[in-house]
Design a protein around this motif. Structure first.
Motif, PDB file in Angstrom:
ATOM      1  N   VAL A 178       0.861  -1.179   0.000  1.00  0.00           N
ATOM      2  CA  VAL A 178       0.000   0.000   0.000  1.00  0.00           C
ATOM      3  C   VAL A 178       0.901   1.234   0.000  1.00  0.00           C
ATOM      4  N   PRO A 179       0.794   2.105  -1.006  1.00  0.00           N
ATOM      5  CA  PRO A 179       1.665   3.283  -1.050  1.00  0.00           C
ATOM      6  C   PRO A 179       1.391   4.234   0.115  1.00  0.00           C
ATOM      7  N   ALA A 180       2.346   5.079   0.402  1.00  0.00           N
ATOM      8  CA  ALA A 180       2.168   6.088   1.437  1.00  0.00           C
ATOM      9  C   ALA A 180       0.953   6.947   1.134  1.00  0.00           C
ATOM     10  N   ASP A 181       0.206   7.246   2.196  1.00  0.00           N
ATOM     11  CA  ASP A 181      -0.962   8.135   2.150  1.00  0.00           C
ATOM     12  C   ASP A 181      -2.124   7.573   1.353  1.00  0.00           C
ATOM     13  N   ALA A 182      -2.037   6.334   0.882  1.00  0.00           N
ATOM     14  CA  ALA A 182      -3.145   5.720   0.131  1.00  0.00           C
ATOM     15  C   ALA A 182      -4.095   5.017   1.086  1.00  0.00           C
ATOM     16  N   MET A 183      -5.307   4.706   0.573  1.00  0.00           N
ATOM     17  CA  MET A 183      -6.235   3.861   1.323  1.00  0.00           C
ATOM     18  C   MET A 183      -6.430   2.578   0.545  1.00  0.00           C
ATOM     19  N   ALA A 184      -6.281   1.456   1.212  1.00  0.00           N
ATOM     20  CA  ALA A 184      -6.442   0.158   0.564  1.00  0.00           C
ATOM     21  C   ALA A 184      -7.746  -0.485   1.020  1.00  0.00           C
ATOM     22  N   VAL A 185      -8.513  -0.965   0.049  1.00  0.00           N
ATOM     23  CA  VAL A 185      -9.756  -1.680   0.336  1.00  0.00           C
ATOM     24  C   VAL A 185      -9.612  -3.058  -0.286  1.00  0.00           C
ATOM     25  N   GLY A 186      -9.632  -4.068   0.521  1.00  0.00           N
ATOM     26  CA  GLY A 186      -9.461  -5.427   0.016  1.00  0.00           C
ATOM     27  C   GLY A 186     -10.583  -6.316   0.475  1.00  0.00           C
ATOM     28  N   ARG A 187     -11.815  -6.003   0.009  1.00  0.00           N
ATOM     29  CA  ARG A 187     -12.990  -6.779   0.423  1.00  0.00           C
ATOM     30  C   ARG A 187     -14.026  -6.745  -0.688  1.00  0.00           C
ATOM     31  N   ALA A 188     -14.980  -7.692  -0.672  1.00  0.00           N
ATOM     32  CA  ALA A 188     -16.040  -7.727  -1.693  1.00  0.00           C
ATOM     33  C   ALA A 188     -17.030  -6.586  -1.473  1.00  0.00           C
ATOM     34  N   ARG A 189     -17.603  -6.104  -2.577  1.00  0.00           N
ATOM     35  CA  ARG A 189     -18.590  -5.031  -2.470  1.00  0.00           C
ATOM     36  C   ARG A 189     -19.851  -5.555  -1.788  1.00  0.00           C
ATOM     37  N   GLN A 190     -20.431  -4.768  -0.885  1.00  0.00           N
ATOM     38  CA  GLN A 190     -21.637  -5.156  -0.161  1.00  0.00           C
ATOM     39  C   GLN A 190     -22.847  -5.145  -1.083  1.00  0.00           C
ATOM     40  N   VAL A 191     -23.655  -6.199  -0.959  1.00  0.00           N
ATOM     41  CA  VAL A 191     -24.913  -6.300  -1.717  1.00  0.00           C
ATOM     42  C   VAL A 191     -26.042  -6.519  -0.731  1.00  0.00           C
ATOM     43  N   ASN A 192     -27.079  -5.678  -0.771  1.00  0.00           N
ATOM     44  CA  ASN A 192     -28.248  -5.832   0.093  1.00  0.00           C
ATOM     45  C   ASN A 192     -29.375  -6.498  -0.679  1.00  0.00           C
ATOM     46  N   LYS A 193     -29.893  -7.612  -0.175  1.00  0.00           N
ATOM     47  CA  LYS A 193     -31.008  -8.322  -0.806  1.00  0.00           C
ATOM     48  C   LYS A 193     -32.262  -8.055   0.017  1.00  0.00           C
ATOM     49  N   GLU A 194     -33.150  -7.201  -0.514  1.00  0.00           N
ATOM     50  CA  GLU A 194     -34.321  -6.752   0.223  1.00  0.00           C
ATOM     51  C   GLU A 194     -35.235  -7.929   0.576  1.00  0.00           C
ATOM     52  N   GLY A 195     -35.618  -8.004   1.862  1.00  0.00           N
ATOM     53  CA  GLY A 195     -36.568  -9.005   2.336  1.00  0.00           C
ATOM     54  C   GLY A 195     -35.997 -10.402   2.465  1.00  0.00           C
ATOM     55  N   PHE A 196     -34.754 -10.607   2.066  1.00  0.00           N
ATOM     56  CA  PHE A 196     -34.208 -11.963   2.047  1.00  0.00           C
ATOM     57  C   PHE A 196     -34.128 -12.565   3.446  1.00  0.00           C
ATOM     58  N   ALA A 197     -33.732 -11.760   4.441  1.00  0.00           N
ATOM     59  CA  ALA A 197     -33.580 -12.290   5.798  1.00  0.00           C
ATOM     60  C   ALA A 197     -34.913 -12.783   6.330  1.00  0.00           C
ATOM     61  N   ARG A 198     -36.003 -11.995   6.111  1.00  0.00           N
ATOM     62  CA  ARG A 198     -37.319 -12.408   6.611  1.00  0.00           C
ATOM     63  C   ARG A 198     -37.750 -13.714   5.977  1.00  0.00           C
ATOM     64  N   ARG A 199     -37.613 -13.815   4.630  1.00  0.00           N
ATOM     65  CA  ARG A 199     -38.033 -15.034   3.943  1.00  0.00           C
ATOM     66  C   ARG A 199     -37.216 -16.249   4.395  1.00  0.00           C
ATOM     67  N   LEU A 200     -35.921 -16.056   4.594  1.00  0.00           N
ATOM     68  CA  LEU A 200     -35.070 -17.164   5.013  1.00  0.00           C
ATOM     69  C   LEU A 200     -35.470 -17.666   6.385  1.00  0.00           C
ATOM     70  N   PHE A 201     -35.694 -16.734   7.334  1.00  0.00           N
ATOM     71  CA  PHE A 201     -36.060 -17.161   8.685  1.00  0.00           C
ATOM     72  C   PHE A 201     -37.416 -17.871   8.710  1.00  0.00           C
ATOM     73  N   GLU A 202     -38.362 -17.394   7.899  1.00  0.00           N
ATOM     74  CA  GLU A 202     -39.672 -18.060   7.832  1.00  0.00           C
ATOM     75  C   GLU A 202     -39.514 -19.488   7.328  1.00  0.00           C
ATOM     76  N   LYS A 203     -38.688 -19.655   6.319  1.00  0.00           N
ATOM     77  CA  LYS A 203     -38.477 -20.986   5.756  1.00  0.00           C
ATOM     78  C   LYS A 203     -37.820 -21.918   6.778  1.00  0.00           C
ATOM     79  N   LEU A 204     -36.801 -21.393   7.504  1.00  0.00           N
ATOM     80  CA  LEU A 204     -36.092 -22.221   8.475  1.00  0.00           C
ATOM     81  C   LEU A 204     -36.994 -22.606   9.647  1.00  0.00           C
ATOM     82  N   ARG A 205     -37.832 -21.643  10.119  1.00  0.00           N
ATOM     83  CA  ARG A 205     -38.726 -21.947  11.245  1.00  0.00           C
ATOM     84  C   ARG A 205     -39.782 -22.980  10.841  1.00  0.00           C
ATOM     85  N   ALA A 206     -40.276 -22.861   9.623  1.00  0.00           N
ATOM     86  CA  ALA A 206     -41.289 -23.818   9.151  1.00  0.00           C
ATOM     87  C   ALA A 206     -40.690 -25.221   9.070  1.00  0.00           C
TER      88      ALA A 206
END
Length: 446
Positions: A413-441
């Motif tokens: 990483v060069p001096a005074d630079a900022m390094a980002v070494g991670r995957a870009r965040q993706v938000n999947k709307e409603g996915f958590a609610r649907r997943l939990f409903e499926k798992l509880r059922a």
């Protein structure tokens, strides 16, 4: 004044109930032998000889590791202490001045006592170290007339009057090196055990018209280690003395009884040590530093004004410059932290150099080992390493640079630079609610 030392380290130590040679059992983080050798080394001896026997190769390797100039000789058969000393004759041939016999299992003989024995040699040809025993038990007794030691009598051979004496023989002896070897060569083995006993040289010296005298020391100095219980008692005695010396030297110990020192721990005045701190070998803590509770330090250097812990571990090669900070649940190994650098939380910094005033965020790891070799991480001055950064060595982060939290850094990483070494965040709307409903059922259907 020239002086040589002979350290007897041939015994098996059967009462230790161990495969390890007795003199290699550790006291305050170092083999018993190391303590006896350190006593000799502080006198800048002309020659230092260690007599080995049981486990001789292992003992010899340790002795040479402690002092490359040591001469090691073997007592192939354990035929008594005089016979053991005699094995050192070739190594001491031509030595100037006196020779002192010490024991590899007797770690507490002080410099002051050695000095007193050497001074006493101006008055006597042979000087024996004695002690007033609280419980003389079966120790050999020293019989004196005025300033002269007339004989050493073993308990089994002593009269009732002699057994009532409390001045006992430690076994430590000082004489001119040539005289000592001449006397031990004359010792016979006409006794029940058929062994050659070193104390017999007193009678032989007097028969030659020589004088013998006694120097006394505190009984605690003469403590010999023969059992695990005695080793534990010696450890307690060492720690008690080390704590008292630290306090006397201006170190603040918050709970002294909980702090464990090594044989070579060095702590400067006005340093503060919290409860339940363990110092392994090779630690120096400079004046004004603070070691907080529940830390473990070994092979490291902590500079003035630095702060460590609580719950931190400094491993060999850790170097903290002035004002550096190492916080809770942080491990530092073979790494240098420059002045004002901070590693405050839950991080591992190994094989690294952290520059002045750099900040290492929580959960940072220098990934220094590839399964075969170790690699270094270089972090420049005033760099900011975001929390949960993985620095995959070899890698360099320049001065004033920054890494984003949660990054895996695999390139410089060069001096005074900022390094980002991670995957870009993706938000999947409603996915958590649907997943939990499926798992509880699914769970409810079982």
């Amino acid at each position: 004044m020239a002086v040589s030392f002979i350290i007897l380290a041939a015994g098996q130590g059967t009462r230790m109930n161990s495969e390890r040679p007795k003199v290699l059992h550790e006291l305050a983080g170092a083999p018993l032998l190391a303590h006896a050798m350190a006593t000799a080394d502080r006198q800048s001896p002309e020659r230092l000889v260690v007599v080995t026997g049981h486990g001789g190769a292992e003992v010899a390797a340790v002795a040479r590791g402690l002092n490359p100039d040591v001469q090691v000789v073997e007592q192939a058969e354990q035929l008594g202490t005089a016979h053991a000393v005699l094995q050192a004759e070739p190594a001491l041939r031509g030595a100037r001045g006196d020779a002192i016999v010490l024991y590899g299992d007797t770690p507490f003989i002080s410099d002051a006592t050695i000095a007193a024995m050497l001074r006493a040699r101006a008055r006597h040809d042979v000087v024996v170290l004695g002690f007033e025993a609280a419980d003389p038990a079966r120790y050999g007794r020293l019989v004196v007339e005025g300033a002269d030691l007339t004989r050493i009598v073993e308990w089994k051979d002593a009269t009732e009057a002699e057994r009532s004496l409390t001045l006992c023989n430690s076994g430590v002896i000082c004489a001119d090196a040539g005289v000592l070897m001449a006397l031990v060569a004359e010792v016979g083995n006409d006794n029940a055990a058929g062994e050659y006993y070193l104390p017999d040289i007193v009678a032989l010296a007097r028969a030659r018209g020589m004088s013998a005298g006694v120097v006394t020391c505190d009984e605690a100095e003469t403590l010999g280690i023969n059992t695990r219980a005695e080793l534990a008692a010696a450890e307690a005695a060492f720690q008690s003395r080390a704590r008292a010396e630290a306090l006397e030297n201006g170190v603040s110990l918050i709970a002294p009884e909980t702090i464990h020192f090594a044989f070579d721990t060095v702590i400067g005045r006005d340093a503060v040590v919290g409860p339940n701190v363990v110092f392994g070998p090779g630690v120096t803590v400079e004046s004004g530093a603070e070691i907080r509770a529940f830390c473990h330090l070994e092979g490291c250097h902590v500079s003035q004004g630095a702060q460590v812990g609580p719950f931190a571990r400094l491993r060999p090669g850790a170097e903290l410059a002035e004002g550096a900070r190492v916080g809770n649940f942080v491990e530092i190994k073979n790494a240098v932290l420059d002045a004002g650098a901070k590693v405050n939380h839950l991080s591992y910094i190994g094989d690294a150099h952290v520059g002045e005033a750099a900040n290492i965020g929580a959960g940072t790891v220098t990934c220094n080992y590839d399964g075969v070799s170790k690699h270094r991480t270089e972090i420049g001055a005033r760099a900011f390493i975001g929390s949960d950064t993985m620095l995959v060595a070899p890698v360099r982060v320049g001065a004033g640079a920054m890494t984003a939290s949660g990054s895996v850094i695999t390139a410089d990483v060069p001096a005074d630079a900022m390094a980002v070494g991670r995957a870009r965040q993706v938000n999947k709307e409603g996915f958590a609610r649907r997943l939990f409903e499926k798992l509880r059922a699914a769970k409810g259907g079982k």
